[in-house]
Design an enzyme around this catalytic site. Sequence first.
Site, PDB file in Angstrom:
ATOM      1  CG  HIS A 137      -0.209   0.156   2.525  1.00  0.00           C
ATOM      2  ND1 HIS A 137       0.080   1.378   3.078  1.00  0.00           N
ATOM      3  CD2 HIS A 137       0.294  -0.778   3.375  1.00  0.00           C
ATOM      4  CE1 HIS A 137       0.712   1.212   4.220  1.00  0.00           C
ATOM      5  NE2 HIS A 137       0.856  -0.082   4.426  1.00  0.00           N
ATOM      6  CG  HIS A 146      13.145  -3.509 -13.774  1.00  0.00           C
ATOM      7  ND1 HIS A 146      13.910  -4.124 -14.750  1.00  0.00           N
ATOM      8  CD2 HIS A 146      12.309  -4.487 -13.318  1.00  0.00           C
ATOM      9  CE1 HIS A 146      13.542  -5.392 -14.877  1.00  0.00           C
ATOM     10  NE2 HIS A 146      12.585  -5.634 -14.004  1.00  0.00           N
TER      11      HIS A 146
END
Length: 210
Positions: A137, A146
């Site tokens: 979250h 990446h």
Amino acid sequence: MSMRAIIVGAGGHSKVVLEVIRAMGGHEVLGFVAPAAPGASVLGLPVLGGDEILPRLLAEGVQTAFVAMGNNQLRQEVAGKLRKMGYSLPAAIHPSALVSPSACIGQGVVVMARAALGTEALLQDFAIINTGAVIDHDNHIGAAAHVAPGCALAGNVTVGERALIGVGAAVRPGIRIGADAVIGAGSAVVRDVAAGAIVGGAPARPLRRS
């Protein structure tokens, strides 16, 4: 009706992106755009040519492109050029990924199989969330960053532009990782990482550049 599309790039990452697109459905991939020998193909699709064919393809009505390059800086640069040319750069999200309805996903993002995006996670343009990575979250993943396979980022982590989080790394809650930083595979990140730094180990510590 499927939309015609191309994949820009023809390396190993492009193979995975093609399979994500095929799993999603909705696009007919015509082939790849990359420098290659005549007659080259990737997973049965032709390499159509190099960058010089992009204007012609656009004029022929091929308006959708997926940028499939593992190098973060190059991916960001090429995507920027394609956007200026007028190409649409949609996200590619594998149907097996678990994506919170409150997650926000930018243009050209790729989310691989079995990845998980938590509540109010934010993925900026052209980021990659690789196979099985967990983005919890309130994470903020910067443009062209990446997150490699098997990573686990706890809540409220910030990852800067073009940063690379190596395979299987774990990042504790609230950590900030600067732009262009590199986190080594299997690292445990328990402190903030400066922009451009290379760190590794458990706990992660700065590594010397070779």
